[in-house]
Design a protein around this motif. Structure first.
Motif, PDB file in Angstrom:
ATOM      1  N   ALA A   1      31.902  15.777  62.786  1.00  0.00           N
ATOM      2  CA  ALA A   1      30.518  16.215  62.610  1.00  0.00           C
ATOM      3  C   ALA A   1      30.403  17.731  62.485  1.00  0.00           C
ATOM      4  O   ALA A   1      29.605  18.233  61.686  1.00  0.00           O
ATOM      5  CB  ALA A   1      29.666  15.728  63.780  1.00  0.00           C
TER       6      ALA A   1
ATOM      7  N   HIS B   1      25.834  25.951  60.639  1.00  0.00           N
ATOM      8  CA  HIS B   1      25.103  24.899  61.340  1.00  0.00           C
ATOM      9  C   HIS B   1      23.602  24.980  61.068  1.00  0.00           C
ATOM     10  O   HIS B   1      22.915  23.946  61.070  1.00  0.00           O
ATOM     11  CB  HIS B   1      25.366  24.979  62.844  1.00  0.00           C
TER      12      HIS B   1
ATOM     13  N   ASP C   1      23.141  19.283  58.453  1.00  0.00           N
ATOM     14  CA  ASP C   1      24.363  18.478  58.418  1.00  0.00           C
ATOM     15  C   ASP C   1      24.901  18.297  57.009  1.00  0.00           C
ATOM     16  O   ASP C   1      26.117  18.300  56.791  1.00  0.00           O
ATOM     17  CB  ASP C   1      24.108  17.103  59.050  1.00  0.00           C
TER      18      ASP C   1
END
Length: 462
Positions: free
Chosen positions: A134, A194, A198
């Motif tokens: 992730a 970030h 995503d």
């Protein structure tokens, strides 16, 4: 098309006729042997898939290849069954079955090969977990100063999550430099990536933050001077290490030089002096010349007192002195409330635009020469570049087959194995239904023919 496709096609072609013969005999005589052979082969295939999910490092990467494994396990027993049931021309059928066996092993091996892949970068094995899939991963690496001899501290590397999901692919790469005083850390880079969300984070490039200072409080020019061969280190040693150790694209458009403050001036200088190496630049709050706050000291200390040699290292002068046949994408950012460095960034951006570069300039509202300006500047640069890379195909949004973004390889593999098992069961049920329907149709058709013949027989006797 891929070799796997052609091998699978060859496997089906080699097995289709003996499979047909085997099934035809089973229909004419009894179906038990056929059903046992097919189901046993499929169970073996599903068992191999489950074993792969449990034992292999990246079962998620096999994806649709698991279906090929089961296909191979289905075709092979049919071909072997034809040999067992055949008495004539046994040698020919043994040859066909042997070919089917070899193709089965080849197809299954190639289909499962991606599942053996490990994520290894620069000699480091990268842990593949839900978090790294992730968020990506960061590690310290040493870039040897082979050509320059420059004494640099360890660099820090960001490994993007998108590459961890597909470690057989290549990615763009950014060579980044922080300000002075400072350390070659990834903090601002990670904050910027970030903040993009995503989807953009999954398409991020490799980012290597290198040390262009040689020490936290040192302040060398980015040229080859008495302070060290910094140009050689940044334009030869670091790119050579990147090419040798990172799975990066070799396309110039996918290589970026970036920096903040002292690093921004270095990035502008290197992009101007070595346009063949970098297709894009991100300059955040970079001065317009080395040692801009102490120009006389910088000239006398590092350039032997030569004003001519000193001015040859100013980015604007380099941009004005040469042609740039290859386009360079340049993003310049400064704080709107930075009275010292904003005009210098604007001057370099103007020189780049006059040299034919594709320039984007932005003054961050309410910010000076600060951390927020750095993060917002990197956000702007990465957002623009990632968008262009998605358009060009340098990165792609290739999600893992049937898997959610944060799933670990084993969890993703289990989902794929369940899909394979479910598909096999569904296909078998459909085949069984078709078999039963066909059997009933043939039964009633034969019965109708017999009844018709029986009814026609008295009239023939008359």
């Amino acid at each position: 098309m891929s070799p796997l496709f052609w091998l699978a096609a060859a496997l089906v072609a080699a097995g289709v006729y003996p499979a047909f013969r085997f099934v035809r005999r089973a229909v004419r005589f009894r179906a038990t042997a056929t059903v046992i052979a097919v189901v046993a082969g499929q169970l073996i295939g599903v068992g191999l898939v489950l074993l792969g999910v449990l034992l292999l490092p990246r079962p998620d990467l096999a994806g649709p290849g698991w279906f090929i494994v089961v296909l191979a396990a289905t075709v092979l027993p049919l071909a072997i069954g034809d040999v067992i049931q055949s008495s004539r021309r046994r040698a020919v059928r043994i040859g066909v079955a042997s070919a089917a066996a070899v193709l089965t092993v080849a197809v299954a091996g190639i289909a499962a090969a991606p599942a053996f892949a490990e994520a290894t970068v620069a000699g480091h094995s990268i842990p593949v977990t839900g978090q790294t899939l992730a968020d990506g991963y960061e590690l310290a690496v040493h870039v040897p100063p082979t050509a320059s001899g420059f004494s640099a501290r360890d660099a820090h590397l960001f490994v993007p999550s998108g590459w961890l999901r597909d470690p057989g692919a290549t990615r763009p790469v950014v060579e980044m430099m922080m300000g002075q005083p400072g350390d070659p850390t990834l903090g601002a880079t990670l904050d910027a990536l970030h903040s993009l969300g995503d989807d953009r984070l999954a398409q991020a490039p490799f980012v290597l933050v290198v040390d262009q200072l040689g020490g936290q409080s040192k302040n060398p020019p980015c040229a080859d001077t008495s302070a060290g061969k910094l140009d050689t280190y940044l334009s030869q040693d670091v790119p050579a290490w990147i090419d040798a150790n990172l799975p990066v694209s070799r396309d110039r458009a996918d290589h970026v030089i970036a920096g903040f403050s002292h690093g921004g001036e270095c990035a502008a200088y290197l992009a101007a002096a070595h346009p063949e190496k970098w297709g894009a630049l991100i300059d955040v709050s970079g001065p317009d010349k080395p040692g801009e706050h102490l120009p006389v000291f910088t000239r006398d200390t590092f350039f032997g007192g030569s004003q001519v040699a000193y001015e040859k290292t100013w980015p604007a002068n380099i941009l004005a002195s040469r042609d740039y046949p290859q386009p360079t994408v340049a993003v310049f950012v400064a704080g709107a409330e930075d009275p010292k460095f904003r005009p210098q960034v604007e001057a370099t951006a103007t020189a780049a635009e006059q040299a034919g570069w594709a320039v984007t300039y932005w003054a961050v509202p309410g910010q000076g020469h600060s951390g927020p300006t750095l993060v917002r500047g990197l956000e702007t640069g990465y957002n623009k570049l990632i968008g262009s890379w998605l358009t060009s195909g340098a990165t792609s949004a290739s999600d893992r087959f049937l898997c959610a973004a944060g799933q670990t390889p084993s969890a993703c593999g289990l989902v794929q194995a369940a899909a394979v098992a479910g598909t096999v069961a569904l296909v078998d049920l459909i085949a069984l239904a078709l078999f039963l329907v066909t059997g009933l149709v043939l039964f009633f058709a034969r019965r109708g023919i017999l009844v018709a013949r029986h009814r026609a027989r008295p009239s023939l006797e008359d």
